[in-house]
Design a protein around this motif. Sequence first.
Motif, PDB file in Angstrom:
ATOM      1  N   GLU A   6      21.374  23.319   3.316  1.00  0.00           N
ATOM      2  CA  GLU A   6      22.813  23.504   3.511  1.00  0.00           C
ATOM      3  C   GLU A   6      23.543  22.155   3.556  1.00  0.00           C
ATOM      4  OE1 GLU A   6      22.670  27.658   6.066  1.00  0.00           O
ATOM      5  OE2 GLU A   6      22.374  25.752   7.086  1.00  0.00           O
ATOM      6  N   GLN A   7      22.923  21.167   4.159  1.00  0.00           N
ATOM      7  CA  GLN A   7      23.548  19.844   4.250  1.00  0.00           C
ATOM      8  C   GLN A   7      23.677  19.168   2.892  1.00  0.00           C
ATOM      9  OE1 GLN A   7      22.113  17.259   7.466  1.00  0.00           O
ATOM     10  NE2 GLN A   7      21.078  19.064   8.296  1.00  0.00           N
ATOM     11  N   VAL A   8      22.734  19.440   1.990  1.00  0.00           N
ATOM     12  CA  VAL A   8      22.767  18.809   0.669  1.00  0.00           C
ATOM     13  C   VAL A   8      23.737  19.528  -0.282  1.00  0.00           C
ATOM     14  CG1 VAL A   8      20.900  20.042  -0.489  1.00  0.00           C
ATOM     15  CG2 VAL A   8      21.237  17.661  -0.987  1.00  0.00           C
ATOM     16  N   GLY A   9      24.125  20.735   0.045  1.00  0.00           N
ATOM     17  CA  GLY A   9      25.052  21.465  -0.814  1.00  0.00           C
ATOM     18  C   GLY A   9      24.481  22.749  -1.366  1.00  0.00           C
ATOM     19  N   GLY A  10      23.315  23.141  -0.906  1.00  0.00           N
ATOM     20  CA  GLY A  10      22.740  24.423  -1.284  1.00  0.00           C
ATOM     21  C   GLY A  10      21.858  24.367  -2.523  1.00  0.00           C
ATOM     22  N   ALA A  11      21.290  25.532  -2.826  1.00  0.00           N
ATOM     23  CA  ALA A  11      20.359  25.659  -3.951  1.00  0.00           C
ATOM     24  C   ALA A  11      21.012  25.306  -5.282  1.00  0.00           C
ATOM     25  CB  ALA A  11      19.786  27.073  -3.992  1.00  0.00           C
ATOM     26  N   LYS A  12      22.275  25.603  -5.416  1.00  0.00           N
ATOM     27  CA  LYS A  12      22.987  25.301  -6.661  1.00  0.00           C
ATOM     28  C   LYS A  12      23.000  23.793  -6.922  1.00  0.00           C
ATOM     29  CE  LYS A  12      27.204  26.474  -9.102  1.00  0.00           C
ATOM     30  NZ  LYS A  12      28.453  27.237  -9.060  1.00  0.00           N
ATOM     31  N   LEU A  75       5.699  13.620 -12.653  1.00  0.00           N
ATOM     32  CA  LEU A  75       7.092  14.049 -12.812  1.00  0.00           C
ATOM     33  C   LEU A  75       7.745  14.306 -11.466  1.00  0.00           C
ATOM     34  CD1 LEU A  75       6.922  16.450 -15.905  1.00  0.00           C
ATOM     35  CD2 LEU A  75       8.135  14.276 -15.734  1.00  0.00           C
ATOM     36  N   PHE A  76       6.983  14.836 -10.513  1.00  0.00           N
ATOM     37  CA  PHE A  76       7.552  15.088  -9.191  1.00  0.00           C
ATOM     38  C   PHE A  76       7.906  13.778  -8.500  1.00  0.00           C
ATOM     39  CE2 PHE A  76       7.480  16.272  -4.661  1.00  0.00           C
ATOM     40  CZ  PHE A  76       8.438  17.274  -4.701  1.00  0.00           C
ATOM     41  N   ASP A  77       7.024  12.788  -8.588  1.00  0.00           N
ATOM     42  CA  ASP A  77       7.324  11.482  -8.002  1.00  0.00           C
ATOM     43  C   ASP A  77       8.560  10.858  -8.653  1.00  0.00           C
ATOM     44  OD1 ASP A  77       5.189  11.655  -6.244  1.00  0.00           O
ATOM     45  OD2 ASP A  77       3.854  10.430  -7.481  1.00  0.00           O
ATOM     46  N   ALA A  78       8.660  10.979  -9.973  1.00  0.00           N
ATOM     47  CA  ALA A  78       9.830  10.446 -10.689  1.00  0.00           C
ATOM     48  C   ALA A  78      11.102  11.177 -10.256  1.00  0.00           C
ATOM     49  CB  ALA A  78       9.629  10.559 -12.191  1.00  0.00           C
ATOM     50  N   LEU A  79      11.003  12.475 -10.060  1.00  0.00           N
ATOM     51  CA  LEU A  79      12.158  13.247  -9.600  1.00  0.00           C
ATOM     52  C   LEU A  79      12.597  12.790  -8.218  1.00  0.00           C
ATOM     53  CD1 LEU A  79      14.201  15.591  -9.782  1.00  0.00           C
ATOM     54  CD2 LEU A  79      12.400  17.079  -8.886  1.00  0.00           C
ATOM     55  N   LEU A  80      11.650  12.538  -7.320  1.00  0.00           N
ATOM     56  CA  LEU A  80      12.023  12.071  -5.988  1.00  0.00           C
ATOM     57  C   LEU A  80      12.729  10.720  -6.049  1.00  0.00           C
ATOM     58  CD1 LEU A  80       8.992  13.107  -3.753  1.00  0.00           C
ATOM     59  CD2 LEU A  80      11.207  14.241  -4.004  1.00  0.00           C
ATOM     60  N   GLU A  81      12.273   9.831  -6.925  1.00  0.00           N
ATOM     61  CA  GLU A  81      12.956   8.542  -7.102  1.00  0.00           C
ATOM     62  C   GLU A  81      14.371   8.754  -7.630  1.00  0.00           C
ATOM     63  OE1 GLU A  81      10.753   5.637  -9.364  1.00  0.00           O
ATOM     64  OE2 GLU A  81       8.886   6.197  -8.351  1.00  0.00           O
ATOM     65  N   TYR A  82      14.516   9.665  -8.583  1.00  0.00           N
ATOM     66  CA  TYR A  82      15.829   9.979  -9.133  1.00  0.00           C
ATOM     67  C   TYR A  82      16.740  10.540  -8.037  1.00  0.00           C
ATOM     68  CZ  TYR A  82      19.403  12.188 -12.039  1.00  0.00           C
ATOM     69  OH  TYR A  82      20.593  12.574 -12.600  1.00  0.00           O
ATOM     70  N   LEU A  83      16.201  11.460  -7.240  1.00  0.00           N
ATOM     71  CA  LEU A  83      17.003  12.053  -6.167  1.00  0.00           C
ATOM     72  C   LEU A  83      17.474  10.999  -5.180  1.00  0.00           C
ATOM     73  CD1 LEU A  83      15.037  15.309  -5.288  1.00  0.00           C
ATOM     74  CD2 LEU A  83      17.308  15.173  -6.294  1.00  0.00           C
ATOM     75  N   GLU A  84      16.591  10.103  -4.825  1.00  0.00           N
ATOM     76  CA  GLU A  84      16.959   9.060  -3.880  1.00  0.00           C
ATOM     77  C   GLU A  84      18.132   8.223  -4.406  1.00  0.00           C
ATOM     78  OE1 GLU A  84      14.472   6.240  -0.866  1.00  0.00           O
ATOM     79  OE2 GLU A  84      13.626   6.590  -2.850  1.00  0.00           O
ATOM     80  N   GLU A  91      26.870   8.897  -2.250  1.00  0.00           N
ATOM     81  CA  GLU A  91      27.207   8.399  -0.918  1.00  0.00           C
ATOM     82  C   GLU A  91      26.825   9.362   0.203  1.00  0.00           C
ATOM     83  OE1 GLU A  91      31.300   7.084  -1.018  1.00  0.00           O
ATOM     84  OE2 GLU A  91      30.845   5.551  -2.505  1.00  0.00           O
ATOM     85  N   PHE A  92      25.650   9.974   0.048  1.00  0.00           N
ATOM     86  CA  PHE A  92      25.104  10.774   1.139  1.00  0.00           C
ATOM     87  C   PHE A  92      24.800   9.829   2.290  1.00  0.00           C
ATOM     88  CE2 PHE A  92      23.231  14.966  -0.548  1.00  0.00           C
ATOM     89  CZ  PHE A  92      24.228  15.110  -1.477  1.00  0.00           C
ATOM     90  N   PRO A  93      24.926  10.283   3.514  1.00  0.00           N
ATOM     91  CA  PRO A  93      24.521   9.437   4.641  1.00  0.00           C
ATOM     92  C   PRO A  93      23.050   9.026   4.488  1.00  0.00           C
ATOM     93  CG  PRO A  93      25.699  11.375   5.425  1.00  0.00           C
ATOM     94  CD  PRO A  93      25.459  11.570   3.957  1.00  0.00           C
ATOM     95  N   TRP A  94      22.761   7.794   4.841  1.00  0.00           N
ATOM     96  CA  TRP A  94      21.416   7.254   4.689  1.00  0.00           C
ATOM     97  C   TRP A  94      20.378   8.143   5.370  1.00  0.00           C
ATOM     98  CZ3 TRP A  94      17.941   5.595   8.416  1.00  0.00           C
ATOM     99  CH2 TRP A  94      16.805   4.969   7.924  1.00  0.00           C
ATOM    100  N   GLN A  95      20.657   8.587   6.590  1.00  0.00           N
ATOM    101  CA  GLN A  95      19.691   9.403   7.340  1.00  0.00           C
ATOM    102  C   GLN A  95      19.440  10.741   6.655  1.00  0.00           C
ATOM    103  OE1 GLN A  95      17.970   8.183  10.092  1.00  0.00           O
ATOM    104  NE2 GLN A  95      16.721   9.940   9.591  1.00  0.00           N
ATOM    105  N   LEU A  96      20.465  11.353   6.108  1.00  0.00           N
ATOM    106  CA  LEU A  96      20.287  12.615   5.398  1.00  0.00           C
ATOM    107  C   LEU A  96      19.426  12.404   4.162  1.00  0.00           C
ATOM    108  CD1 LEU A  96      20.818  15.613   4.851  1.00  0.00           C
ATOM    109  CD2 LEU A  96      22.984  14.955   3.782  1.00  0.00           C
ATOM    110  N   SER A  97      19.716  11.386   3.393  1.00  0.00           N
ATOM    111  CA  SER A  97      18.932  11.078   2.196  1.00  0.00           C
ATOM    112  C   SER A  97      17.473  10.855   2.559  1.00  0.00           C
ATOM    113  CB  SER A  97      19.503   9.841   1.508  1.00  0.00           C
ATOM    114  OG  SER A  97      18.715   9.484   0.400  1.00  0.00           O
TER     115      SER A  97
END
Length: 119
Positions: A6-12, A75-84, A91-97
């Motif tokens: 919910e904090q990230v904006g949902g499944a969409k 690919l999952f590791d690359a996706l996590l880097e992309y998400l970060e 500009e998500f809060p650092w702690q949330l990210s």
Amino acid sequence: MNSLLEQVGGAKFVCHTVNEFYETIGRHLSSYETCDHRKQQSRQAQFLNHAFSEQPEPDRSSRASFLARGLNPALFDALLEYLEARFEELEFPWQLSTNLIQAASSLYGGCEQDLSIAC
């Protein structure tokens, strides 16, 4: 308190961001290299939505293990880097990210251990 999902904006939002990742890397790869991407895209979005939903154990771990069986670790590791990086751009809060990346990577890490034992 809202779940991470919910904090990230949902499944969409998660699905949209995973789609962005695959569109971005797909521009730089051959069709042979991207043949599995549609499946990975779907599985990774499902896994992230599940990881961020904060479901209670043992349902959380058993569902995650099921979803992780189809994931490509690189690919999952690359996706996590992309998400970060994407969270930082948005500009998500650092702690949330940090919490989001940690939730996904630790849940996946636990699944990798289960999968390696089964092999």
